[in-house]
Write a protein that holds these residues in place. Structure first.
Motif, PDB file in Angstrom:
ATOM      1  N   GLN A  63       0.839  -1.206   0.000  1.00 11.08           N
ATOM      2  CA  GLN A  63       0.000   0.000   0.000  1.00 11.08           C
ATOM      3  C   GLN A  63       0.868   1.247   0.000  1.00 11.08           C
ATOM      4  OE1 GLN A  63      -2.893  -0.065   3.169  1.00 11.08           O
ATOM      5  NE2 GLN A  63      -3.371  -2.234   2.869  1.00 11.08           N
ATOM      6  N   GLY A  64       0.242   2.368  -0.321  1.00  5.55           N
ATOM      7  CA  GLY A  64       0.933   3.636  -0.190  1.00  5.55           C
ATOM      8  C   GLY A  64       0.956   4.083   1.254  1.00  5.55           C
ATOM      9  N   GLY A  92      12.537   9.978   5.745  1.00 11.20           N
ATOM     10  CA  GLY A  92      13.570   9.126   6.304  1.00 11.20           C
ATOM     11  C   GLY A  92      13.424   7.716   5.749  1.00 11.20           C
ATOM     12  N   ASP A  93      14.328   6.823   6.154  1.00 17.41           N
ATOM     13  CA  ASP A  93      14.313   5.457   5.637  1.00 17.41           C
ATOM     14  C   ASP A  93      13.316   4.556   6.355  1.00 17.41           C
ATOM     15  OD1 ASP A  93      17.880   5.387   4.873  1.00 17.41           O
ATOM     16  OD2 ASP A  93      16.158   6.013   3.674  1.00 17.41           O
ATOM     17  N   TYR A 125      -2.740  19.375  -6.928  1.00 11.14           N
ATOM     18  CA  TYR A 125      -1.280  19.280  -6.903  1.00 11.14           C
ATOM     19  C   TYR A 125      -0.941  17.802  -6.842  1.00 11.14           C
ATOM     20  CZ  TYR A 125       3.534  20.338  -5.434  1.00 11.14           C
ATOM     21  OH  TYR A 125       4.906  20.443  -5.355  1.00 11.14           O
ATOM     22  N   LEU A 153       2.175  14.687  -7.251  1.00  9.88           N
ATOM     23  CA  LEU A 153       3.600  14.418  -7.102  1.00  9.88           C
ATOM     24  C   LEU A 153       3.882  12.961  -7.446  1.00  9.88           C
ATOM     25  CD1 LEU A 153       2.422  15.991  -4.294  1.00  9.88           C
ATOM     26  CD2 LEU A 153       4.863  16.419  -4.065  1.00  9.88           C
ATOM     27  N   TYR A 205       6.827  10.056  -6.448  1.00  9.00           N
ATOM     28  CA  TYR A 205       7.939   9.680  -5.585  1.00  9.00           C
ATOM     29  C   TYR A 205       8.475   8.347  -6.067  1.00  9.00           C
ATOM     30  CZ  TYR A 205       7.111  13.220  -1.947  1.00  9.00           C
ATOM     31  OH  TYR A 205       6.994  14.392  -1.252  1.00  9.00           O
ATOM     32  N   LYS A 232      10.845   4.965  -4.824  1.00 12.15           N
ATOM     33  CA  LYS A 232      11.276   4.299  -3.599  1.00 12.15           C
ATOM     34  C   LYS A 232      12.083   3.054  -3.909  1.00 12.15           C
ATOM     35  CE  LYS A 232       9.563   2.409   0.766  1.00 12.15           C
ATOM     36  NZ  LYS A 232      10.504   1.282   0.718  1.00 12.15           N
ATOM     37  N   ALA A 255      14.021  -0.766   1.294  1.00  7.74           N
ATOM     38  CA  ALA A 255      14.602  -0.394   2.590  1.00  7.74           C
ATOM     39  C   ALA A 255      14.998   1.088   2.679  1.00  7.74           C
ATOM     40  CB  ALA A 255      15.815  -1.260   2.919  1.00  7.74           C
ATOM     41  N   GLU A 256      14.467   1.910   1.793  1.00 12.27           N
ATOM     42  CA  GLU A 256      14.687   3.349   1.871  1.00 12.27           C
ATOM     43  C   GLU A 256      13.337   4.062   1.857  1.00 12.27           C
ATOM     44  OE1 GLU A 256      18.862   3.456  -0.697  1.00 12.27           O
ATOM     45  OE2 GLU A 256      17.275   4.921  -1.056  1.00 12.27           O
ATOM     46  N   GLY A 257      13.340   5.319   2.294  1.00 12.59           N
ATOM     47  CA  GLY A 257      12.121   6.097   2.219  1.00 12.59           C
ATOM     48  C   GLY A 257      11.877   6.610   0.811  1.00 12.59           C
ATOM     49  N   PRO A 258      10.638   7.020   0.520  1.00  8.01           N
ATOM     50  CA  PRO A 258      10.349   7.586  -0.800  1.00  8.01           C
ATOM     51  C   PRO A 258      11.160   8.861  -1.039  1.00  8.01           C
ATOM     52  CG  PRO A 258       8.323   7.075   0.388  1.00  8.01           C
ATOM     53  CD  PRO A 258       9.444   6.953   1.362  1.00  8.01           C
ATOM     54  N   PHE A 284      11.306  12.342  -3.439  1.00  4.34           N
ATOM     55  CA  PHE A 284      10.538  13.185  -4.343  1.00  4.34           C
ATOM     56  C   PHE A 284      11.183  13.224  -5.726  1.00  4.34           C
ATOM     57  CE2 PHE A 284       7.997  16.471  -5.980  1.00  4.34           C
ATOM     58  CZ  PHE A 284       8.814  17.438  -6.547  1.00  4.34           C
ATOM     59  N   PHE A 302       5.450   5.926  -6.650  1.00  2.00           N
ATOM     60  CA  PHE A 302       4.184   6.291  -6.032  1.00  2.00           C
ATOM     61  C   PHE A 302       3.698   7.611  -6.607  1.00  2.00           C
ATOM     62  CE2 PHE A 302       3.689   3.188  -2.719  1.00  2.00           C
ATOM     63  CZ  PHE A 302       4.983   2.777  -2.417  1.00  2.00           C
ATOM     64  N   GLN A 338      -2.902  17.570   2.830  1.00  6.38           N
ATOM     65  CA  GLN A 338      -2.554  16.186   3.113  1.00  6.38           C
ATOM     66  C   GLN A 338      -2.384  15.414   1.816  1.00  6.38           C
ATOM     67  OE1 GLN A 338      -4.796  12.238   4.791  1.00  6.38           O
ATOM     68  NE2 GLN A 338      -5.186  14.120   5.865  1.00  6.38           N
ATOM     69  N   LEU A 339      -1.315  14.652   1.702  1.00  8.15           N
ATOM     70  CA  LEU A 339      -1.060  13.845   0.522  1.00  8.15           C
ATOM     71  C   LEU A 339      -1.846  12.552   0.603  1.00  8.15           C
ATOM     72  CD1 LEU A 339       2.787  14.105  -0.177  1.00  8.15           C
ATOM     73  CD2 LEU A 339       0.920  15.223  -1.390  1.00  8.15           C
ATOM     74  N   TRP A 388      -2.015   8.934  -1.266  1.00  5.70           N
ATOM     75  CA  TRP A 388      -1.061   8.160  -2.056  1.00  5.70           C
ATOM     76  C   TRP A 388      -1.721   7.009  -2.784  1.00  5.70           C
ATOM     77  CZ3 TRP A 388       4.466   8.879  -1.603  1.00  5.70           C
ATOM     78  CH2 TRP A 388       4.828   9.893  -0.706  1.00  5.70           C
ATOM     79  N   GLY A 389      -1.177   6.690  -3.966  1.00  4.96           N
ATOM     80  CA  GLY A 389      -1.524   5.446  -4.633  1.00  4.96           C
ATOM     81  C   GLY A 389      -0.743   4.293  -4.009  1.00  4.96           C
ATOM     82  N   ALA A 390      -1.035   3.077  -4.475  1.00  6.22           N
ATOM     83  CA  ALA A 390      -0.403   1.883  -3.901  1.00  6.22           C
ATOM     84  C   ALA A 390       0.963   1.594  -4.497  1.00  6.22           C
ATOM     85  CB  ALA A 390      -1.306   0.671  -4.082  1.00  6.22           C
TER      86      ALA A 390
END
Lengths: 113, 112
Positions: free
Chosen positions: A41-42, A105-106, B32, B34, B36, B38, B41-44, B46, B89, B99-100, B102-104
């Protein structure tokens, strides 16, 4: 520029235990977000801070989740008691403002046994 | 109620070709958008954004197209490179509430 720092990276606990996550946002970023991302999921927003005030916590399960950003910089997210469905990656993000891109962050990968 | 949908869980593209990732939204108040990227093991991270007053935004190999009447946006990557292999994403927000949503995500695999 240092990125968003999160710790720990991984955490395994048993259900009904408590756990806390820490986040240090990018310097100067007034807005801080905590997200929960379940596999496949997002990210889902849990809570958003503007400096040390809460802007949106409508999707935070307040019976078990709490978060604070006392000095408007670092933040902690706590779960007490944890349930099996809380297994997820918890992401912290920050931005200069609510209309600016968020930097992540990660994350902390939480597994509930 | 999924307000932002990425209907393709995965996409495989030959290196050097164009990658096209799609995203549909249902809320007409979104203005708006965006993208992202990913890695595991890391964050998304931009990638690129577009405001509803535009229908195209370009940044190097990445171009986002917005079709407001169809409530559809797409991300074009050309040429695709091995380092582009990641989950992408799509996210959307509105002026009344930043508030964002998000898609899956779509997993992009670039084949050598």
């Amino acid at each position: 520029e240092a990125g968003v720092a999160q710790s720990p990276r991984y955490k395994i606990i048993e259900k009904r235990q408590s756990v806390a996550f820490w986040c240090n946002p990018i310097s100067g970023h007034a807005t801080l977000y905590w997200y929960q991302q379940i596999l496949g999921q997002g990210p889902k927003l849990l809570i958003q801070f503007q400096n040390n005030g809460v802007v949106d916590d409508s999707q935070l399960p307040k019976d078990r989740f709490s978060a604070e950003r006392l000095k408007g910089v670092d933040s902690t997210l706590k779960i007490q008691p944890a349930k099996l469905e809380d297994s997820a990656v918890y992401l912290c993000a920050s931005s200069y403002g609510t209309d600016q891109p968020q930097h992540f962050g990660d994350g902390t990968r939480l597994s509930i046994l | 109620d999924q307000q932002v949908k990425q209907n393709s869980p995965s996409l495989s593209v030959q290196e050097g070709r164009i990658s096209i990732l799609n995203c549909d939204y249902t809320n007409s108040m979104f203005d708006y958008f965006l993208w992202y990227k990913k890695y595991p093991a890391e964050g998304p991270t931009f990638l690129i954004s577009i405001s509803s007053i535009k229908d195209k935004n370009e940044d190097g190999r990445f171009t986002v197209f917005l079709n407001k009447s169809a409530k559809h946006l797409s991300l074009h990557i050309v040429p695709s490179q091995p380092g582009d292999s990641a989950v992408y994403f799509c996210a959307a927000s509105g002026q009344s509430n930043y508030q964002l949503i998000w898609g899956a995500g779509t997993k992009l695999i670039i084949k050598p």
